[in-house]
Design an enzyme around this catalytic site. Structure first.
Site, PDB file in Angstrom:
ATOM      1  N   ASP A 231       0.766  -1.241   0.031  1.00  0.00           N
ATOM      2  CA  ASP A 231      -0.012   0.097  -0.048  1.00  0.00           C
ATOM      3  C   ASP A 231       0.998   1.223   0.036  1.00  0.00           C
ATOM      4  OD1 ASP A 231      -2.320   1.580   0.145  1.00  0.00           O
ATOM      5  OD2 ASP A 231      -2.202   1.580   2.301  1.00  0.00           O
ATOM      6  N   GLN A 238       0.502  12.722   3.190  1.00  0.00           N
ATOM      7  CA  GLN A 238      -0.460  11.944   4.264  1.00  0.00           C
ATOM      8  C   GLN A 238      -0.393  12.986   5.595  1.00  0.00           C
ATOM      9  OE1 GLN A 238       0.951   8.214   5.351  1.00  0.00           O
ATOM     10  NE2 GLN A 238      -0.728   8.108   6.982  1.00  0.00           N
ATOM     11  N   GLU A 358       8.869   3.523   9.740  1.00  0.00           N
ATOM     12  CA  GLU A 358       9.105   3.000  10.973  1.00  0.00           C
ATOM     13  C   GLU A 358      10.813   2.421  10.971  1.00  0.00           C
ATOM     14  OE1 GLU A 358       5.824   0.238  12.342  1.00  0.00           O
ATOM     15  OE2 GLU A 358       5.375   0.735  10.380  1.00  0.00           O
TER      16      GLU A 358
HETATM   17 MN    MN Z   1      -2.105   1.032   4.264  1.00  0.00          MN
END
Ligand code: MN
Length: 411
Positions: A231, A238, A358
């Site tokens: 994704d 964002q 991350e």
């Molecule tokens: Mn996602």
């Protein structure tokens, strides 16, 4: 189901580790110069499903109709009894020595066929089911607040994605453009500088229902199979846009899916009980006495040939059945071809994180690659592959293949 494999059967002759008779994933494939049709994989070969079914005297008329189209759409709509009949017939034929000669005429080398999106995507929902991922993102985006939002343990958080930008593995990904936050508070428009992946698992839905709700116990009547998902996410776009309505353009430019749909029935040996629940759940989500809908799938994130992470799906807090129950509890129905993804899969360890956000801790701790270079987010020309395997019956493995894509410069 313990499948038998007779000497001389096509399973005996062609199966490879990960693609044995225990797996039998489906794809939409087209031999050179021919129309697309439904296929099932054994080893490095793909069997023409309609050809095999039409020659099978034991196949029902419902099954013949369900496998006649160019992809999984008609099969998904046909419902679980037909899904089970197809898998039972294919398992019998592929394991049978007597059937081998006829099947071999309809066997194609996977490298010699064109694979396409295996089903027509209806609605797409993306969840946020990994506690480790949600905690990491909370610490990065909202360092002054609790890592998990107060609702997180009470419901599987999700949002509606864009079905029309789900693309098959192998599709190039142009770098998206949009409004990026700047230190002075005034956004600038341009190519994303923080392009990222999200390593996820996706669930393919069949047998639509006009109105909800799908109970936990009925999830198996609707969850047909699983794929790997990347994704793709633009973290700068964002971060600027998501308050207060959630993800939008930073997520909707492309979502890649793997080309082989692994049937749920192939994953019986991979079922796991999810982590202990630390908050009481509403009845429609309470799975304390339900069959386990967690899956022990081992993901591997590969950047330009180097493995950079191994996210474990087994530790996901919310299960596929809970996500399905949640997205229908308000009365919203399902359509055959609906698709939902788990959200980024991250484990407890640094090398188990399913996003570069991350892995690089938002760019503060860049990754040191084998080449000696450091990186935080994706650069033009990078190729990312996500692979997955799971335990199969009797010590075998189930291979999901790979979802891969390469970053192209902004258009
Ligand atoms: Mn996602």
């Amino acid at each position: 189901m313990t499948a038998t494999t007779e000497n001389g059967s096509i399973a005996w002759k062609y199966a490879t580790e990960g693609f044995g008779i225990e797996n039998l994933p489906y794809a939409s494939f087209a031999p050179a110069g021919q129309e697309a049709r439904l296929g099932v994989r054994i080893g490095n070969s793909v069997l023409d499903v309609p050809a095999a079914v039409n020659a099978d005297a034991a196949a029902s008329s419902a099954l013949r109709a369900a496998v006649a189209g160019p992809n999984l759409d008609a099969l998904l709509a046909a419902g679980r009894p037909v899904w089970e009949e197809l898998r039972a017939r294919l398992t019998a034929l592929i394991g049978s020595a007597a059937a081998a000669a006829a099947l071999e005429e309809n066997l194609h080398d996977v490298d010699a066929v064109r694979l396409q999106l295996p089903f027509t995507v209806a609605d797409y929902v993306d969840f946020y089911a990994s506690e480790n991922h949600a905690s990491n993102v909370g610490r990065i985006f909202r360092p002054d607040q609790a890592a998990l939002t107060p609702n997180w343990k009470h419901l599987p958080i999700g949002y509606h994605g864009r079905a029309g930008t789900i693309v098959p593995s192998g599709t190039d990904i142009p770098r998206p453009k949009g409004l990026r936050p700047e230190p002075d508070g005034v956004p600038t428009f341009g190519p994303s500088r923080r392009l990222d992946i999200e390593a996820e698992v996706g669930f393919v839905i069949g047998a639509g229902v006009p109105e909800g709700e799908v109970k936990l116990a009925d999830a198996g009547d609707h969850i047909f199979g699983l794929v790997l998902v990347n994704d793709w996410s633009a973290r700068d776009i964002q971060a600027y846009e998501y308050v207060p309505l959630g993800p939008f353009l930073g997520k909707s430019f492309a979502t890649s899916v793997s080309l082989w749909v692994v049937p749920v029935q192939a994953l019986d040996a991979a079922r796991v009980t999810p982590p202990a629940r630390t908050k009481p759940l509403a009845g429609y989500l309470d799975d304390s006495n339900a069959e386990p809908w967690g899956f022990d799938i081992a993901l591997e994130v590969v950047l330009d040939g180097q493995t950079v992470s191994r996210p474990p799906v087994a530790g996901m807090y919310w299960t596929a059945a809970q996500m399905l129950a949640h997205m229908t509890v308000n009365g919203a129905g399902l359509r055959s071809g609906d698709f939902f993804a788990s959200g980024t899969v991250s484990g407890t360890e640094k090398n188990q994180r399913g996003s570069f956000l991350e892995l690089s801790w938002s760019g503060k701790e860049p990754l040191k690659l084998d080449s000696g270079r450091e990186m935080s987010f994706l650069e033009d020309g990078n190729t990312v592959g996500i692979r997955g395997t799971a335990p199969g019956p009797g010590g075998t493995r189930i291979n999901f293949g790979e979802v891969a894509g390469r970053i192209r410069p902004a258009r």
